[in-house]
Design a protein around this motif. Structure first.
Motif, PDB file in Angstrom:
ATOM      1  N   VAL A 166       2.748  10.714   4.508  1.00 49.18           N
ATOM      2  CA  VAL A 166       3.629  11.691   5.347  1.00 49.18           C
ATOM      3  C   VAL A 166       5.024  10.710   5.409  1.00 49.18           C
ATOM      4  CG1 VAL A 166       4.007  12.405   7.611  1.00 49.18           C
ATOM      5  CG2 VAL A 166       2.331  12.947   6.249  1.00 49.18           C
ATOM      6  N   PRO A 167       6.181  11.234   5.140  1.00 54.81           N
ATOM      7  CA  PRO A 167       7.550  10.171   5.215  1.00 54.81           C
ATOM      8  C   PRO A 167       7.403   9.812   6.731  1.00 54.81           C
ATOM      9  CG  PRO A 167       8.013  12.006   3.855  1.00 54.81           C
ATOM     10  CD  PRO A 167       6.660  12.305   4.480  1.00 54.81           C
ATOM     11  N   GLY A 168       7.921   8.780   7.005  1.00 52.60           N
ATOM     12  CA  GLY A 168       7.888   8.132   8.393  1.00 52.60           C
ATOM     13  C   GLY A 168       6.795   7.258   8.838  1.00 52.60           C
ATOM     14  N   VAL A 169       5.701   7.717   8.461  1.00 46.23           N
ATOM     15  CA  VAL A 169       4.529   6.993   8.798  1.00 46.23           C
ATOM     16  C   VAL A 169       3.782   6.308   7.489  1.00 46.23           C
ATOM     17  CG1 VAL A 169       2.182   7.518   9.326  1.00 46.23           C
ATOM     18  CG2 VAL A 169       3.915   8.988  10.466  1.00 46.23           C
ATOM     19  N   GLU A 170       3.890   6.521   6.335  1.00 44.20           N
ATOM     20  CA  GLU A 170       3.391   5.981   5.271  1.00 44.20           C
ATOM     21  C   GLU A 170       4.404   5.813   4.287  1.00 44.20           C
ATOM     22  OE1 GLU A 170      -0.947   8.012   4.892  1.00 44.20           O
ATOM     23  OE2 GLU A 170       0.452   9.377   5.306  1.00 44.20           O
ATOM     24  N   THR A 171       4.264   4.750   3.357  1.00 43.35           N
ATOM     25  CA  THR A 171       4.869   4.441   2.282  1.00 43.35           C
ATOM     26  C   THR A 171       4.063   3.811   1.396  1.00 43.35           C
ATOM     27  OG1 THR A 171       7.096   3.687   1.470  1.00 43.35           O
ATOM     28  CG2 THR A 171       5.956   2.274   3.186  1.00 43.35           C
ATOM     29  N   ALA A 172       4.312   3.681   0.015  1.00 44.18           N
ATOM     30  CA  ALA A 172       3.522   3.100  -1.078  1.00 44.18           C
ATOM     31  C   ALA A 172       4.520   2.662  -2.163  1.00 44.18           C
ATOM     32  CB  ALA A 172       2.731   4.052  -1.470  1.00 44.18           C
ATOM     33  N   GLY A 173       4.137   1.542  -3.067  1.00 41.91           N
ATOM     34  CA  GLY A 173       4.768   1.141  -3.912  1.00 41.91           C
ATOM     35  C   GLY A 173       3.797   0.660  -5.168  1.00 41.91           C
ATOM     36  N   TRP A 233       0.620  -1.158  -3.685  1.00 43.90           N
ATOM     37  CA  TRP A 233       0.417  -1.454  -2.414  1.00 43.90           C
ATOM     38  C   TRP A 233       0.515  -0.064  -1.676  1.00 43.90           C
ATOM     39  CZ3 TRP A 233       4.993  -0.112   0.434  1.00 43.90           C
ATOM     40  CH2 TRP A 233       6.056  -0.040  -0.067  1.00 43.90           C
ATOM     41  N   TYR A 234       0.166  -0.272  -0.277  1.00 39.85           N
ATOM     42  CA  TYR A 234       0.279   0.934   0.404  1.00 39.85           C
ATOM     43  C   TYR A 234       0.498   0.486   2.115  1.00 39.85           C
ATOM     44  CZ  TYR A 234      -1.445   4.533   3.855  1.00 39.85           C
ATOM     45  OH  TYR A 234      -1.704   5.546   4.449  1.00 39.85           O
ATOM     46  N   ALA A 235       1.373   1.085   2.618  1.00 37.37           N
ATOM     47  CA  ALA A 235       1.733   0.802   3.869  1.00 37.37           C
ATOM     48  C   ALA A 235       1.872   1.814   4.841  1.00 37.37           C
ATOM     49  CB  ALA A 235       2.823  -0.213   3.994  1.00 37.37           C
ATOM     50  N   ARG A 236       1.463   1.527   6.113  1.00 38.16           N
ATOM     51  CA  ARG A 236       1.650   2.889   7.295  1.00 38.16           C
ATOM     52  C   ARG A 236       1.593   2.046   8.551  1.00 38.16           C
ATOM     53  NH1 ARG A 236      -1.909   6.964   8.370  1.00 38.16           N
ATOM     54  NH2 ARG A 236      -1.016   6.618  10.533  1.00 38.16           N
ATOM     55  N   THR A 237       2.185   2.815   9.545  1.00 35.81           N
ATOM     56  CA  THR A 237       2.164   2.519  10.928  1.00 35.81           C
ATOM     57  C   THR A 237       0.698   2.956  11.548  1.00 35.81           C
ATOM     58  OG1 THR A 237       2.954   4.944  11.617  1.00 35.81           O
ATOM     59  CG2 THR A 237       4.654   2.975  11.290  1.00 35.81           C
ATOM     60  N   LEU A 238       0.318   2.101  12.723  1.00 33.68           N
ATOM     61  CA  LEU A 238      -1.041   2.160  13.273  1.00 33.68           C
ATOM     62  C   LEU A 238      -0.649   2.355  14.842  1.00 33.68           C
ATOM     63  CD1 LEU A 238      -2.710  -0.773  11.583  1.00 33.68           C
ATOM     64  CD2 LEU A 238      -2.867   1.491  10.951  1.00 33.68           C
ATOM     65  N   VAL A 265       0.152  20.354  -1.636  1.00 29.30           N
ATOM     66  CA  VAL A 265       0.349  18.564  -1.085  1.00 29.30           C
ATOM     67  C   VAL A 265       1.961  18.352  -1.059  1.00 29.30           C
ATOM     68  CG1 VAL A 265      -0.220  16.356  -1.536  1.00 29.30           C
ATOM     69  CG2 VAL A 265      -1.797  17.891  -2.280  1.00 29.30           C
ATOM     70  N   THR A 266       2.624  18.828  -1.731  1.00 28.52           N
ATOM     71  CA  THR A 266       4.134  18.343  -1.551  1.00 28.52           C
ATOM     72  C   THR A 266       4.574  19.116  -0.351  1.00 28.52           C
ATOM     73  OG1 THR A 266       4.408  18.168  -3.870  1.00 28.52           O
ATOM     74  CG2 THR A 266       6.460  18.710  -2.700  1.00 28.52           C
ATOM     75  N   GLY A 267       4.332  20.503  -0.414  1.00 30.38           N
ATOM     76  CA  GLY A 267       4.725  21.158   1.046  1.00 30.38           C
ATOM     77  C   GLY A 267       4.128  20.561   2.189  1.00 30.38           C
ATOM     78  N   ALA A 268       2.831  20.259   2.028  1.00 32.67           N
ATOM     79  CA  ALA A 268       2.413  19.591   3.439  1.00 32.67           C
ATOM     80  C   ALA A 268       2.944  18.224   3.910  1.00 32.67           C
ATOM     81  CB  ALA A 268       0.775  19.450   3.211  1.00 32.67           C
ATOM     82  N   ARG A 269       3.364  17.377   2.754  1.00 31.82           N
ATOM     83  CA  ARG A 269       4.091  16.195   2.862  1.00 31.82           C
ATOM     84  C   ARG A 269       5.448  16.397   3.764  1.00 31.82           C
ATOM     85  NH1 ARG A 269       4.430  12.755  -2.378  1.00 31.82           N
ATOM     86  NH2 ARG A 269       5.684  11.681  -1.201  1.00 31.82           N
ATOM     87  N   THR A 270       6.019  17.545   3.284  1.00 33.04           N
ATOM     88  CA  THR A 270       7.417  17.796   3.565  1.00 33.04           C
ATOM     89  C   THR A 270       7.362  18.364   5.078  1.00 33.04           C
ATOM     90  OG1 THR A 270       8.063  18.627   1.522  1.00 33.04           O
ATOM     91  CG2 THR A 270       9.427  19.401   3.468  1.00 33.04           C
ATOM     92  N   VAL A 271       6.307  19.306   5.411  1.00 39.33           N
ATOM     93  CA  VAL A 271       6.109  19.929   6.756  1.00 39.33           C
ATOM     94  C   VAL A 271       5.765  18.743   7.824  1.00 39.33           C
ATOM     95  CG1 VAL A 271       4.938  21.241   8.188  1.00 39.33           C
ATOM     96  CG2 VAL A 271       5.742  22.227   5.984  1.00 39.33           C
ATOM     97  N   GLY A 272       4.776  17.790   7.282  1.00 44.68           N
ATOM     98  CA  GLY A 272       4.397  16.610   8.049  1.00 44.68           C
ATOM     99  C   GLY A 272       5.475  15.776   8.568  1.00 44.68           C
ATOM    100  N   ARG A 303       8.542  16.437   8.780  1.00 41.86           N
ATOM    101  CA  ARG A 303       9.415  17.136  10.138  1.00 41.86           C
ATOM    102  C   ARG A 303       8.696  17.155  11.183  1.00 41.86           C
ATOM    103  NH1 ARG A 303      10.947  23.068   7.125  1.00 41.86           N
ATOM    104  NH2 ARG A 303      11.929  23.150   9.302  1.00 41.86           N
ATOM    105  N   VAL A 304       7.349  17.388  11.268  1.00 42.40           N
ATOM    106  CA  VAL A 304       6.617  17.243  12.565  1.00 42.40           C
ATOM    107  C   VAL A 304       6.693  15.905  13.082  1.00 42.40           C
ATOM    108  CG1 VAL A 304       4.288  17.329  13.679  1.00 42.40           C
ATOM    109  CG2 VAL A 304       5.193  19.027  11.942  1.00 42.40           C
ATOM    110  N   VAL A 305       6.705  14.664  12.166  1.00 46.00           N
ATOM    111  CA  VAL A 305       6.725  13.372  12.892  1.00 46.00           C
ATOM    112  C   VAL A 305       8.044  13.014  13.148  1.00 46.00           C
ATOM    113  CG1 VAL A 305       7.043  11.028  11.892  1.00 46.00           C
ATOM    114  CG2 VAL A 305       4.831  12.521  11.396  1.00 46.00           C
TER     115      VAL A 305
END
Length: 500
Positions: A224-231, A234-239, A342-349, A351-353
């Protein structure tokens, strides 16, 4: 010997003689003549059978007066896979103890979450694990402290509070008792620690084989953008932690996939925490995320004989069931993802974030918010959410139940009770409740028979979905892993260097 389901003293001793790593974290061996306890795979000379006892937890061995072996570090093992397979009261308690619930809420708080009186819970845990909740929490604090002493440059006073000790004196006394060394000696024995660049860098033990690249691919695909990112790697996220926000970056190096089966690999994790008291909770939640306590060999042995799944198991050995760092977040994201891609859920997620998440300054590109908490979402007008009205009402209703404590996804309550409570909520059906059980509660035996991805996977394999789904009971008690192997056939590749 108590709490060692399916194992007698002869079986345990045979595992010790074979130095079988598969039993590390399942039981511990104590040697009367030396006063030391070890993991089954300890490379030291095998003691005589008459000189050893077996214990269902490190805390039990410590409570019996044994100190930890300085060679095999018996406290630094993956947890027992039985905690999630059986999910009995003892296993659920261990998950909460590992999260630091006893440190934050005391034995009364732990008992309340599990639905027992403190006295009954103590009797139950002593019978199952050889130690009560206070002793189990003390053993966890000692292990966390040892790792921090040996692998970070934190001042020892900071280590004491990061590990959950109430005072430096308590920290010093416990370390001396458990390891027969002072904290300063423990640090000196390992040499100078590497500077951690403003954070805490640890290594998380996982049993092998470990399909780290497949895990990375799944997490990156669902982020989910803003909460998670990856490369790449590696994978990173807020807690959102009990005492403040934090971040974690998990290193999933491709080399992890090559570690031979039947051993232990180490997954690197770098934490940045607002409050060091959240160290224990942060580590446990990331361990859940990567399914660190899974034993992949029994899973592969069972599923590998199936005429369809066998080939998939051999294609991706050590595939994990991705967990979560926050059960409430997982449930909300599951509702967001109902009947959309899944792509749609990421986009909506995302926006909610952006609309309702708490902004945080992390210093990590792409990590800008905490996922909205249940109390915040419970107050949102469903009409304003970027989804169909019925789903918006379901999301707000679910959030209200979570915020009010009518539904708990912290792995304390029994799974069946959680499922029933979820199904009683408007807009929550079996697919949602079972997906949450699998991801949030770590249930290893869930199969989503109505899932579109499952049916697509079977068709791509040239099979008739209805006939194959009818065979799903044969895959018990590992149906969640069977599901992951099917989904893995649909996953895109994990991030590559050119994608970063």
């Amino acid at each position: 010997m108590t709490g060692l389901e399916g194992l007698d003293a002869a079986s345990c001793y045979a595992a010790v003689k074979a130095r079988d790593r598969r039993f590390d974290g399942v039981f511990w061996t104590a040697v009367r003549t030396t006063g030391i306890y070890c993991r089954p795979s300890c490379p030291a000379r095998t003691p005589a059978a008459g000189n050893v006892t077996f214990h269902p937890s490190a805390a039990a061995a410590q409570g019996a007066g044994f100190r930890a072996c300085k060679r095999c570090l018996p406290d630094a093992t993956p947890g027992s896979p039985e905690w999630d397979v059986a999910a009995g009261a003892a296993g659920r308690a261990m998950r909460l103890v590992a999260d630091g619930v006893v440190d934050r809420e005391g034995v009364d708080g732990l008992a309340r979450r599990l639905g027992y009186s403190p006295r009954h819970l103590t009797r139950l845990l002593t019978a199952e694990l050889g130690a009560g909740p206070l002793a189990l929490a003390r053993a966890r604090r000692a292990q966390t402290a040892r790792v921090l002493v040996e692998t970070t440059d934190l001042p020892l006073a900071d280590v004491a509070f990061a590990a959950g000790f109430a005072s430096v004196r308590q920290f010093n006394d416990t370390i001396r008792e458990v390891y027969a060394l002072s904290p300063s000696q423990l640090r000196g024995r390992r040499g100078a620690a590497t500077a951690s660049a403003g954070g805490i860098s640890l290594r998380l033990a996982v049993r092998t084989p470990f399909a780290g690249q497949a895990l990375l691919g799944f997490l990156a695909y669902h982020l989910v953008p803003g909460v998670e990112t990856a490369g790449p790697g590696w994978y990173a996220r807020t807690l959102d932690l009990p005492h403040g926000p934090g971040t974690v970056r998990v290193d999933l190096d491709p080399a992890l996939d090559e570690v031979p089966a039947g051993g232990v690999a180490m997954v690197g994790a770098h934490f940045r925490l607002t409050d060091l008291r959240d160290t224990t909770a942060a580590v446990e939640r990331v361990r859940r995320l990567v399914d660190a306590d899974c034993d992949p060999l029994p899973v592969a042995e069972h599923l590998g004989t199936d005429p369809v799944l066998g080939a998939l198991v051999r294609r991706t050995p050590g595939l994990r069931l991705p967990g979560q760092v926050d059960g409430d977040e997982t449930a909300v994201r599951t509702v967001i993802g109902q009947q959309v891609s899944v792509t749609g859920a990421r986009t909506v997620g995302g926006r909610v974030v952006a609309a309702h998440g708490r902004p945080v300054e992390t210093g990590e590109p792409g990590l800008t918010h905490l996922f909205p908490d249940a109390a915040t979402l419970a107050e949102v007008d469903p009409e304003t959410l970027p989804m169909p009205r019925a789903r918006g009402r379901a999301l707000v209703g679910l959030s209200a139940a979570l915020a009010a404590g009518e539904l708990a996804l912290d792995r304390g309550p029994e799974r069946d009770a959680v499922r029933a409570a979820m199904l009683a909520l408007p807009g929550i059906g079996p697919w949602t409740a079972d997906y949450v059980a699998m991801r949030a509660l770590g249930h290893p035996d869930v199969f989503l028979s109505t899932d579109l991805g499952v049916r697509t996977a079977f068709r791509r394999l040239g099979l008739e979905p209805a006939a194959e789904i009818a065979r799903a009971p044969l895959w018990s008690p590992w149906r969640s892993y069977a599901l992951m192997h099917l989904w893995q056939t649909l996953m895109p590749d994990p991030p590559r260097p050119e994608d970063d």
